[in-house]
Enzyme design. Structure first.
Site, PDB file in Angstrom:
ATOM      1  N   THR A  20       0.821  -1.210   0.000  1.00 59.77           N
ATOM      2  CA  THR A  20       0.000   0.000   0.000  1.00 59.77           C
ATOM      3  C   THR A  20       0.849   1.252   0.000  1.00 59.77           C
ATOM      4  O   THR A  20       0.441   2.296  -0.515  1.00 59.77           O
ATOM      5  CB  THR A  20      -0.928  -0.024   1.232  1.00 59.77           C
ATOM      6  OG1 THR A  20      -1.805  -1.134   1.094  1.00 59.77           O
ATOM      7  CG2 THR A  20      -1.742   1.244   1.369  1.00 59.77           C
ATOM      8  N   SER A  67       1.586  -7.548  -0.458  1.00 56.99           N
ATOM      9  CA  SER A  67       2.383  -8.476   0.360  1.00 56.99           C
ATOM     10  C   SER A  67       1.664  -9.777   0.706  1.00 56.99           C
ATOM     11  O   SER A  67       2.301 -10.756   1.087  1.00 56.99           O
ATOM     12  CB  SER A  67       2.888  -7.789   1.630  1.00 56.99           C
ATOM     13  OG  SER A  67       1.848  -7.637   2.566  1.00 56.99           O
ATOM     14  N   ASP A 101       0.479  -6.491   5.134  1.00 54.86           N
ATOM     15  CA  ASP A 101      -0.196  -7.750   5.495  1.00 54.86           C
ATOM     16  C   ASP A 101       0.780  -8.832   5.958  1.00 54.86           C
ATOM     17  O   ASP A 101       0.472  -9.610   6.866  1.00 54.86           O
ATOM     18  CB  ASP A 101      -1.026  -8.271   4.308  1.00 54.86           C
ATOM     19  CG  ASP A 101      -2.275  -7.427   4.082  1.00 54.86           C
ATOM     20  OD1 ASP A 101      -2.554  -6.538   4.909  1.00 54.86           O
ATOM     21  OD2 ASP A 101      -2.962  -7.652   3.070  1.00 54.86           O
ATOM     22  N   GLU A 294      -1.343 -27.671  29.470  1.00 59.40           N
ATOM     23  CA  GLU A 294      -2.519 -28.075  28.677  1.00 59.40           C
ATOM     24  C   GLU A 294      -2.311 -29.348  27.861  1.00 59.40           C
ATOM     25  O   GLU A 294      -3.178 -30.184  27.814  1.00 59.40           O
ATOM     26  CB  GLU A 294      -2.984 -26.958  27.729  1.00 59.40           C
ATOM     27  CG  GLU A 294      -3.823 -25.914  28.408  1.00 59.40           C
ATOM     28  CD  GLU A 294      -5.281 -25.945  27.972  1.00 59.40           C
ATOM     29  OE1 GLU A 294      -5.648 -26.746  27.104  1.00 59.40           O
ATOM     30  OE2 GLU A 294      -6.055 -25.162  28.549  1.00 59.40           O
TER      31      GLU A 294
HETATM   32  N1  ASN Z   1      -1.548  -1.866   3.904  1.00 58.67           N
HETATM   33  C1  ASN Z   1      -1.066  -2.776   3.053  1.00 58.67           C
HETATM   34  O1  ASN Z   1       0.064  -2.671   2.653  1.00 58.67           O
HETATM   35  C2  ASN Z   1      -1.963  -3.919   2.661  1.00 58.67           C
HETATM   36  C3  ASN Z   1      -1.686  -4.575   1.349  1.00 58.67           C
HETATM   37  N2  ASN Z   1      -2.674  -5.585   1.099  1.00 58.67           N
HETATM   38  C4  ASN Z   1      -0.329  -5.273   1.328  1.00 58.67           C
HETATM   39  O2  ASN Z   1       0.028  -5.932   2.259  1.00 58.67           O
HETATM   40  O3  ASN Z   1       0.355  -5.183   0.340  1.00 58.67           O
END
Ligand code: ASN
Length: 337
Positions: A20, A67, A101, A294
């Site tokens: 982004t 990403s 991401d 656990e």
């Molecule tokens: N804010 C971001 O960068 C999200 C985007 N979907 C990525 O990871 O490339």
């Protein structure tokens, strides 16, 4: 005089991968609806003339993707380029622009495999540059500031988002709609304000120079997959992942990495077949999974991921499996890194 300051400034390379921070939307009102990975690295750098006061900055477009689409091959390609640059005498610091991401995965990967004490900063943005109150410009400015500072040396791979300096090991994306998205359960390492860094803590876990892993010795990464747990979970996903060739399965468990009684027998059987079973937790603010709490990990020969979230546990498991398939060694690595 100008030439003199030029030579005194640190040399910082910006490796762009997309995300982004390189995104573009149709209107300034589009903070969430846009396309990632549209703007080239030269344009990103040219958009912040103030960078030239911080460092001699040059850019390289390594890839141009969102990403969520990063593959293991992309990770290796990026890791190798970072290592080449880190070995170069005329590079003082490296900045990687990245989608948010999977930013935490790439940052942790580099933290494990780069044998350098030069600053490596991974940075992204939550809004595209075309949006009102876009955060990418300041995040990138801060990344270059930290990358060019001597104090950032030897502190492992860092992430600069929302004015904070976070450890690439600890940090995680916790929300997808706020600029205050990146958090660590153990707090930020410092702040970067108006191009100056203020440090408060150091990482306690092994990284970079002190790591036993080296990107130069890693030819490929083994298949490690994640299975998510919830009420009424079945063993279908675990069995399918093993059948498709996973060498290790990260159990993204409820609570403290707890395992449903419907799944326990299958995980025992998979371990007997040679698949490593690694218990982690998907709780939001950060898990804390302890051995034999656990579940009898000693008896089943399972590994616990401790505070690593499932996606970070996958990164360490892949890197660790390039060295050993011994579950005791894997557990040691999960405590130390
Ligand atoms: N804010 C971001 O960068 C999200 C985007 N979907 C990525 O990871 O490339």
């Amino acid at each position: 005089k100008e030439a003199e300051t030029q030579t005194k400034l640190a040399n910082v390379v910006v490796l762009a991968t997309g995300g982004t921070i390189a995104g573009a939307g149709a209107s300034a009102a589009n903070s969430a609806t846009y396309q990632a990975a549209k703007v080239g690295v030269e344009q990103l750098i040219a958009g912040i003339p103030e960078l030239s006061k911080l460092a001699n900055v040059r850019g390289e477009q390594v890839m141009q993707i969102a990403s969520e689409s990063i593959t293991n091959d992309n990770l290796l390609q990026l890791g190798r380029r970072v290592a080449e640059l880190a070995d170069s005498k005329d590079v003082d610091g490296i900045v990687i622009t990245h989608g948010t991401d999977t930013l935490e995965e790439t940052a942790y990967f580099l933290n494990l495999v780069e044998k350098t004490d030069k600053p490596i900063i991974v940075v992204g943005s939550m809004r595209p540059g075309t949006a009102m109150s876009a955060d990418g410009m300041l995040n990138l400015y801060n990344a270059v500031a930290v990358a060019s500072s001597k104090e950032a040396r030897g502190k492992g791979v860092l992430v600069t988002m929302n004015d904070e300096i976070q450890s690439g090991r600890d940090v995680s994306k916790t929300i997808n709609i706020k600029t205050e998205a990146f958090k660590s359960a153990w707090g930020p390492m410092g702040m970067v304000v108006e191009g100056k860094s203020y440090w408060f803590r150091l990482p306690a876990k092994r990284h970079t120079m002190d790591s036993e892993f080296d990107i130069k010795n890693i030819k490929s990464l083994p298949d490690v997959e994640i299975a998510y747990s919830y009420g009424n979970v079945s063993d279908t996903a675990y069995k399918a992942l093993a059948q498709s060739g996973a060498k290790a399965i990260i159990h993204a468990g409820t609570g403290n990495g707890s395992v449903s009684s419907r799944v326990v027998p299958s995980l025992q059987a998979l371990r007997k077949d040679g698949v490593q079973i690694i218990r982690s937790s998907h709780v939001n603010a950060g898990g804390f999974v302890l051995r034999n709490a656990e579940q009898p990990d000693d008896k089943y020969d399972w590994v616990v991921a401790h505070d690593l979230n499932p996606q970070k546990a996958r990164i360490l498991a892949m890197v660790a499996l390039t060295k050993t398939n011994d579950s005791k060694e894997l557990q040691r690595m999960f405590w130390e890194y």
